[in-house]
Design a protein around this motif. Structure first.
Motif, PDB file in Angstrom:
ATOM      1  N   ARG A 194      42.129  44.195  -5.056  1.00 53.17           N
ATOM      2  CA  ARG A 194      40.958  44.100  -5.736  1.00 53.17           C
ATOM      3  C   ARG A 194      39.973  42.938  -5.447  1.00 53.17           C
ATOM      4  O   ARG A 194      40.600  41.961  -5.410  1.00 53.17           O
TER       5      ARG A 194
ATOM      6  N   GLN B 235      55.965  46.544 -13.942  1.00 52.98           N
ATOM      7  CA  GLN B 235      55.401  46.247 -12.627  1.00 52.98           C
ATOM      8  C   GLN B 235      56.218  46.158 -11.651  1.00 52.98           C
ATOM      9  O   GLN B 235      55.867  46.673 -10.605  1.00 52.98           O
TER      10      GLN B 235
ATOM     11  N   PHE C 229      52.005  53.102  -9.443  1.00 46.41           N
ATOM     12  CA  PHE C 229      50.686  53.012  -8.596  1.00 46.41           C
ATOM     13  C   PHE C 229      51.070  52.231  -7.574  1.00 46.41           C
ATOM     14  O   PHE C 229      51.957  51.374  -7.364  1.00 46.41           O
ATOM     15  N   VAL C 230      50.401  52.591  -6.168  1.00 48.04           N
ATOM     16  CA  VAL C 230      50.498  52.039  -4.995  1.00 48.04           C
ATOM     17  C   VAL C 230      49.630  50.527  -5.210  1.00 48.04           C
ATOM     18  O   VAL C 230      48.375  50.858  -5.768  1.00 48.04           O
ATOM     19  N   PHE C 231      50.089  49.443  -4.874  1.00 45.41           N
ATOM     20  CA  PHE C 231      49.335  48.156  -4.826  1.00 45.41           C
ATOM     21  C   PHE C 231      47.826  48.585  -4.232  1.00 45.41           C
ATOM     22  O   PHE C 231      47.893  49.087  -3.163  1.00 45.41           O
ATOM     23  N   SER C 232      46.861  48.271  -4.939  1.00 48.02           N
ATOM     24  CA  SER C 232      45.525  48.062  -4.135  1.00 48.02           C
ATOM     25  C   SER C 232      44.746  47.024  -4.401  1.00 48.02           C
ATOM     26  O   SER C 232      44.683  46.186  -5.547  1.00 48.02           O
TER      27      SER C 232
ATOM     28  N   ILE D 205      39.983  49.474 -11.559  1.00 45.50           N
ATOM     29  CA  ILE D 205      41.446  49.035 -11.558  1.00 45.50           C
ATOM     30  C   ILE D 205      42.022  49.004 -10.230  1.00 45.50           C
ATOM     31  O   ILE D 205      42.697  48.283  -9.844  1.00 45.50           O
ATOM     32  N   ARG D 206      41.476  50.261  -9.414  1.00 42.98           N
ATOM     33  CA  ARG D 206      42.019  50.344  -8.268  1.00 42.98           C
ATOM     34  C   ARG D 206      41.103  51.008  -7.394  1.00 42.98           C
ATOM     35  O   ARG D 206      40.017  51.446  -7.953  1.00 42.98           O
TER      36      ARG D 206
ATOM     37  N   ASP E  46      54.529  50.936 -16.780  1.00 44.48           N
ATOM     38  CA  ASP E  46      53.660  51.040 -15.482  1.00 44.48           C
ATOM     39  C   ASP E  46      54.434  50.186 -14.375  1.00 44.48           C
ATOM     40  O   ASP E  46      54.885  49.166 -14.634  1.00 44.48           O
ATOM     41  N   ILE E  47      54.571  50.838 -13.253  1.00 44.78           N
ATOM     42  CA  ILE E  47      55.129  49.999 -11.891  1.00 44.78           C
ATOM     43  C   ILE E  47      54.166  50.035 -10.782  1.00 44.78           C
ATOM     44  O   ILE E  47      53.305  51.150 -10.589  1.00 44.78           O
ATOM     45  N   ILE E  48      53.887  48.923 -10.352  1.00 43.73           N
ATOM     46  CA  ILE E  48      53.339  48.993  -9.176  1.00 43.73           C
ATOM     47  C   ILE E  48      54.294  48.848  -7.659  1.00 43.73           C
ATOM     48  O   ILE E  48      55.223  47.969  -7.819  1.00 43.73           O
TER      49      ILE E  48
ATOM     50  N   TYR F 100      47.137  40.539  -9.377  1.00 44.29           N
ATOM     51  CA  TYR F 100      46.852  41.605  -8.653  1.00 44.29           C
ATOM     52  C   TYR F 100      45.666  42.350  -9.603  1.00 44.29           C
ATOM     53  O   TYR F 100      44.812  43.352  -9.030  1.00 44.29           O
ATOM     54  N   CYS F 101      45.239  41.908 -10.688  1.00 43.23           N
ATOM     55  CA  CYS F 101      44.416  42.603 -11.809  1.00 43.23           C
ATOM     56  C   CYS F 101      42.930  42.075 -11.875  1.00 43.23           C
ATOM     57  O   CYS F 101      42.586  41.029 -11.957  1.00 43.23           O
TER      58      CYS F 101
HETATM   59  N1  5AD Z   1      46.759  47.850  -7.610  1.00 43.22           N
HETATM   60  C1  5AD Z   1      47.737  48.966  -8.179  1.00 43.22           C
HETATM   61  N2  5AD Z   1      47.855  48.892  -9.549  1.00 43.22           N
HETATM   62  C2  5AD Z   1      47.237  48.162 -10.293  1.00 43.22           C
HETATM   63  N3  5AD Z   1      47.447  47.920 -11.933  1.00 43.22           N
HETATM   64  C3  5AD Z   1      46.475  47.284 -12.139  1.00 43.22           C
HETATM   65  N4  5AD Z   1      45.985  46.561 -11.149  1.00 43.22           N
HETATM   66  C4  5AD Z   1      46.444  47.162 -10.016  1.00 43.22           C
HETATM   67  C5  5AD Z   1      46.365  46.849  -8.533  1.00 43.22           C
HETATM   68  N5  5AD Z   1      45.575  45.884  -8.086  1.00 43.22           N
HETATM   69  C6  5AD Z   1      48.134  49.003 -12.533  1.00 43.22           C
HETATM   70  C7  5AD Z   1      49.159  48.144 -13.280  1.00 43.22           C
HETATM   71  C8  5AD Z   1      48.624  48.043 -14.845  1.00 43.22           C
HETATM   72  C9  5AD Z   1      47.890  49.461 -14.978  1.00 43.22           C
HETATM   73  C10 5AD Z   1      46.873  49.677 -15.834  1.00 43.22           C
HETATM   74  O1  5AD Z   1      47.338  49.644 -13.641  1.00 43.22           O
HETATM   75  O2  5AD Z   1      50.257  48.696 -13.418  1.00 43.22           O
HETATM   76  O3  5AD Z   1      49.471  48.232 -15.851  1.00 43.22           O
END
Ligand code: 5AD
Ligand code: SF4
Length: 471
Positions: free
Chosen positions: A335, A261, A330-333, A49-50, A299-301, A157-158
Motif C-alpha cells: 500500500r 496476521q 488476505f494476500v499481502f498487498s 486497504i488492499r 484475519d491472516i495475511i 502493512y497498513c
Molecule cells: N495487504 C493485505 N492485507 C491487509 N490487511 C490490512 N492491510 C493489508 C495489506 N496491505 C488485512 C489485515 C487486517 C484486515 C482488515 O485487512 O489482515 O486485519
C-alpha cells in the motif's frame, strides 16, 4: 426533488459512516435513488486497504465520469479512505470529482452541499468526531456505535493509520447515552466499532478515563440491549478483564475476532504487531479457559515481504492449534506510503497464491469441523430476514456469529428483530441449517429468560460459562 446514490466499500466503519451520510442527506431533503443514472448526487464511500479495493472502486468511478459528462449538473463526491490517501492527487487525476473528503467527515459534505461553491472542494483534516449526525440504520434492530476514531498502531502493512489519523475515544457517558437512545428506538444488538477497541479510553482526560471492559459493562447494563459485539480488538491489548466480560455480561456474545496476521514471530515483528506467537496463543488459551465455547475468528495475511516457507508453515501451525471458527485471509498487498511496501523482498504471485490456497483449505476444513459442535443443540437466533438462497426460509445469526437458515413455521414469532430458538440440524463451514422449534410469541423484549440455562442446559453452560465454575 434532489436525489443521491451512495456506494459503500470497505469495513463496518465505512458502512457506519455511510449510514450517517444517508441520514444527513435525508435531513437535507435528498431521497435515495434506485440507480446512479437517476441521481443528481453520486457518492462513493471508499476503501484502500488492499489494491483490489482500489481497482474495484476505480471501475465504478468510470461510470460516474460518463454520467457526469452526460449531465454536468450532476455532483460527484468521493469520501473515505481511498479519498484521504489520494488527497494530493484526486482532483488532478479525476477532474470530474466535485467534492472529496476523508473518513467520518460527513458534516463537511453537508457544508459543501449547502454552500454556493461551484469549485471542487477537498476536506482532509482529521477532526476526531464530527458531532451528532442523524443516522439511517440498515436494520432497525441492529446498530453500530463508533467508540473511537483513528489508530495509534504502526502496523507496517497498513494504510489505516494514515487515512484515519490518531486515536480519539468518545467519552463513555456519551456512548451510553447513545446506546440508551438506540435501545429506546428498538435496537436489540449493538456492535461497538473502533480500529483497536481495547485501547479505548486511554486518551480520555483525567476523571473521565474508562477501560474497554468498563465500557462493555456500562453498555451491557442498558435495558433492552440483548446482544453486544465489538470489532476489532488488538491481541497486544487484549486483557483478562475483557475476556472475563464475555463470561459475565449477559449481552456480550460468545465471539471474539482476534486478528493473528501471521503465526511467525519474526514476521509479526516485521509487521510491527508488538506481540509474538506465544503471547497470541496465550490470549487464546485464556479465552478457551474462561469462555470455553467462544467462537474465535481472525484475519491472516499471506506472503508478507520476506516470508519464508517455514514462516508460512508457522501460520498454518497456529491455525491448527487455535482452530478458528472462521478466518478472513488476505494476500499481502503493498500500500502506498506504508513501510512494508518499501521492503526489498516482495514475493511473487507464484509464491503467494499457492500459500493462500493451502491456508484457505486448512481454514475451511477446521471451520467445518468447528461448526459441527452446534448440530443437535438449540441455539438462540436473532432473525434478520429471509434466507438469501431460499425466500421460503429465514436467516438469522446465533450469538457465536454464525448464520443460520431455518424454516418459517411459526411466522408470527419469526419476524426480523425477534429472538427465536432454533434446533440446529446440520452445519457447513459457513452456515448452520435449522428448523424452528414451535415456541410461540417469543419477543426480544421479553426474552430475558432465554439467556438463562432454562432453554438448553448444555448450551448455556458452555455458552455463558460461570467463571468460578470453569476456573
Ligand atoms: N495487504 C493485505 N492485507 C491487509 N490487511 C490490512 N492491510 C493489508 C495489506 N496491505 C488485512 C489485515 C487486517 C484486515 C482488515 O485487512 O489482515 O486485519
Ligand atoms: Fe475500513 Fe481500512 Fe478500508 Fe478504511 S482502509 S475503509 S479503515 S478497511
Amino acid at each position: 426533488m434532489k436525489s443521491y446514490h451512495l456506494t459503500t466499500f470497505g469495513c463496518q466503519m465505512n458502512e457506519h459512516d455511510s449510514e450517517r451520510m444517508k441520514g444527513m442527506l435525508e435531513s437535507l431533503g435528498y431521497h435515495e435513488a434506485g440507480s446512479r443514472e437517476e441521481a443528481n448526487l453520486i457518492l462513493f464511500n471508499t476503501c484502500s486497504i488492499r489494491e483490489s479495493a482500489d481497482s474495484r472502486f476505480i471501475g465504478h468511478l468510470g461510470e460516474a465520469k460518463r454520467l457526469k459528462s452526460e449531465d454536468p449538473s450532476r455532483v460527484v463526491g468521493v469520501g473515505g479512505c481511498w479519498s484521504q490517501s489520494m488527497k494530493e492527487r484526486v482532483f488532478d487525476q479525476f477532474p470530474f470529482v466535485d467534492v472529496a473528503f476523508g473518513p467520518g467527515q460527513v458534516n463537511r459534505l453537508a457544508e459543501f452541499l449547502t454552500s454556493d461553491s461551484i469549485t471542487a472542494q477537498g476536506y482532509f483534516e482529521f477532526e476526531g468526531f464530527t458531532g451528532h449526525l442523524p443516522m439511517r440504520r440498515a436494520r432497525e434492530f441492529q446498530a453500530w456505535v463508533q467508540i473511537s476514531v483513528g489508530c495509534n498502531c504502526v502496523c507496517s502493512y497498513c494504510i489505516v493509520p494514515s487515512t484515519r489519523g490518531r486515536e480519539v475515544s468518545r467519552p463513555a457517558d456519551e456512548l451510553v447515552a447513545e446506546v440508551e437512545r438506540l435501545a429506546a428506538d428498538g435496537v436489540r444488538e449493538v456492535t461497538l466499532l473502533g480500529q483497536n477497541v481495547n485501547s479505548y479510553g486511554r486518551d480520555l482526560p483525567k476523571g473521565h478515563k474508562a477501560t474497554f471492559a468498563e465500557l462493555l459493562a456500562k453498555v451491557d447494563a442498558v435495558e433492552g440491549i440483548e446482544r453486544l459485539r465489538y470489532t476489532s480488538p488488538h491481541p497486544k491489548d487484549m486483557r483478562e478483564d475483557v475476556i472475563r466480560a464475555h463470561a459475565e455480561l449477559p449481552s456480550l456474545c460468545e465471539h471474539i475476532h482476534l486478528p493473528l496476521q501471521s503465526g511467525s514471530s519474526r514476521v509479526l515483528k516485521a509487521m510491527r504487531r508488538t506481540y509474538d506467537r506465544e503471547r497470541y496463543l496465550d490470549r487464546v488459551r485464556m479465552i478457551r479457559d474462561i469462555v470455553p465455547d467462544c467462537s474465535i475468528t481472525t484475519d491472516i495475511i499471506v506472503g508478507f515481504p520476506g516470508e519464508t516457507e517455514h514462516e508460512f508453515e508457522a501460520t498454518l501451525e497456529v491455525v491448527e492449534e487455535v482452530r478458528y471458527d472462521s478466518a478472513f485471509t488476505f494476500v499481502f498487498s503493498p500500500r502506498r506510503g506504508t513501510a512494508a511496501a518499501e521492503l526489498p523482498e516482495q514475493l511473487p504471485h507464484a509464491v503467494k497464491r499457492p500459500r493462500m490456497e493451502r491456508l484457505v483449505d486448512a481454514v475451511q476444513r477446521i471451520a467445518a469441523e468447528r461448526s459441527q459442535r452446534f448440530v443437535g443443540r438449540t441455539m438462540e437466533v436473532l432473525v434478520e430476514g429471509p434466507s438469501r438462497t431460499d425466500p421460503e426460509r429465514l436467516r438469522g445469526r446465533i450469538r457465536h456469529n454464525k448464520t443460520v437458515n431455518f424454516a418459517r413455521d411459526v411466522a408470527r414469532s419469526a419476524e426480523p428483530g425477534r429472538l427465536v430458538d432454533v434446533p440446529i440440524a446440520s452445519a457447513t463451514s459457513t452456515t448452520l441449517a435449522g428448523k424452528q422449534r414451535e415456541r410461540m410469541e417469543t419477543d426480544a423484549k421479553d426474552s430475558a429468560s432465554m439467556r438463562n440455562p432454562s432453554t438448553d442446559a448444555k448450551d448455556s453452560a458452555s455458552m455463558r460459562a460461570d467463571p468460578s465454575a470453569v476456573a
